[in-house]
Write an enzyme that holds these catalytic residues in place. Structure first.
Site, short mmCIF file in Angstrom:
data_model
loop_
_atom_site.label_atom_id
_atom_site.label_comp_id
_atom_site.label_asym_id
_atom_site.label_seq_id
_atom_site.Cartn_x
_atom_site.Cartn_y
_atom_site.Cartn_z
CB CYS A 4 45.51 37.99 38.34
SG CYS A 4 44.21 39.13 38.83
CB CYS A 7 42.63 36.58 36.17
SG CYS A 7 43.03 38.17 35.40
CG ASP A 30 35.68 42.54 49.97
OD1 ASP A 30 36.32 43.34 49.26
OD2 ASP A 30 36.22 41.86 50.87
CG HIS A 46 45.02 41.60 34.60
ND1 HIS A 46 44.81 41.12 35.87
CD2 HIS A 46 46.07 42.45 34.69
CE1 HIS A 46 45.70 41.64 36.70
NE2 HIS A 46 46.49 42.46 36.00
CG ASN A 86 41.96 51.02 48.15
OD1 ASN A 86 41.66 52.17 48.47
ND2 ASN A 86 41.52 49.96 48.81
CG HIS A 97 41.78 42.07 38.08
ND1 HIS A 97 41.90 40.99 37.21
CD2 HIS A 97 40.65 42.73 37.71
CE1 HIS A 97 40.88 41.00 36.36
NE2 HIS A 97 40.10 42.05 36.64
CG HIS A 99 39.43 45.70 43.17
ND1 HIS A 99 40.78 45.51 42.91
CD2 HIS A 99 39.36 46.04 44.48
CE1 HIS A 99 41.48 45.71 44.02
NE2 HIS A 99 40.63 46.05 44.99
CG HIS A 101 36.54 48.28 47.51
ND1 HIS A 101 36.71 47.21 48.36
CD2 HIS A 101 37.75 48.53 46.98
CE1 HIS A 101 37.99 46.85 48.35
NE2 HIS A 101 38.65 47.64 47.52
P1 AMP Z 1 42.11 46.26 47.76
O1 AMP Z 1 42.79 46.23 49.11
O2 AMP Z 1 41.48 47.57 47.43
O3 AMP Z 1 43.02 45.76 46.69
O4 AMP Z 1 40.88 45.27 47.89
C1 AMP Z 1 40.95 43.93 47.64
C2 AMP Z 1 39.68 43.35 48.18
O5 AMP Z 1 39.53 42.05 47.67
C3 AMP Z 1 39.67 43.22 49.71
O6 AMP Z 1 38.56 43.97 50.23
C4 AMP Z 1 39.52 41.72 49.95
O7 AMP Z 1 38.71 41.43 51.05
C5 AMP Z 1 38.90 41.27 48.64
N1 AMP Z 1 39.15 39.89 48.29
C6 AMP Z 1 40.34 39.25 48.24
N2 AMP Z 1 40.18 37.98 47.85
C7 AMP Z 1 38.85 37.81 47.63
C8 AMP Z 1 38.04 36.72 47.20
N3 AMP Z 1 38.57 35.52 46.91
N4 AMP Z 1 36.71 36.90 47.09
C9 AMP Z 1 36.16 38.11 47.38
N5 AMP Z 1 36.87 39.17 47.78
C10 AMP Z 1 38.19 39.03 47.91
#
Ligand code: AMP
Length: 113
Positions: A4, A7, A30, A46, A86, A97, A99, A101
């Site tokens: 993950c 993680c 992000d 997680h 989402n 995982h 999250h 936004h």
């Molecule tokens: P979701 O599509 O709601 O699952 O959002 C996942 C978010 O994680 C997206 O907005 C990506 O830009 C962000 N993301 C993915 N990898 C990373 C990372 N290494 N550091 C910061 N944000 C990330």
């Protein structure tokens, strides 16, 4: 979860631009911002998505929601912001995982979908 990406960020295996951290929560910018300010708030433990929130892990979700306003103030979101999560395929969740936004720093679109 060893595969993950979030993680790995929690463990320090992948770098992140941290905006807040405590014992159970991490917030970081992000990598692909969708607004002037766009950070993610995650539980360190997680949880796959909203679909996996239950009575035994919901304390951290409650903590996240008391933490978000504090982080928002810290980063200067004084005129409001949007919190989005989402969930699953139809919700276009790309990282499995949980999250949240947090978007702001400018007038956001009225459209949410
Ligand atoms: P979701 O599509 O709601 O699952 O959002 C996942 C978010 O994680 C997206 O907005 C990506 O830009 C962000 N993301 C993915 N990898 C990373 C990372 N290494 N550091 C910061 N944000 C990330």
């Amino acid at each position: 979860m060893s595969d993950c990406i979030f993680c790995k960020i929690v463990n320090g295996d992948i770098p992140s631009s941290k905006v807040y951290e405590d014992d159970c929560v991490l917030a970081f910018n992000d990598i692909n911002p969708q607004a002037k300010v766009h950070f993610l708030v995650i539980p360190k433990s997680h949880i796959g998505s909203v679909d996996e929130i239950n009575e035994s892990n919901s304390n951290v979700v409650s903590h996240i929601f008391t933490t978000i306003p504090k982080i928002a103030k810290k980063v200067g979101l004084t005129n409001g912001y949007r919190v989005i999560t989402n969930c699953g395929q139809d919700g276009c969740q790309s990282v499995k995982h949980l999250h949240f936004h947090v978007l702001g720093g400018e007038q956001l679109s009225e459209k949410m979908a």
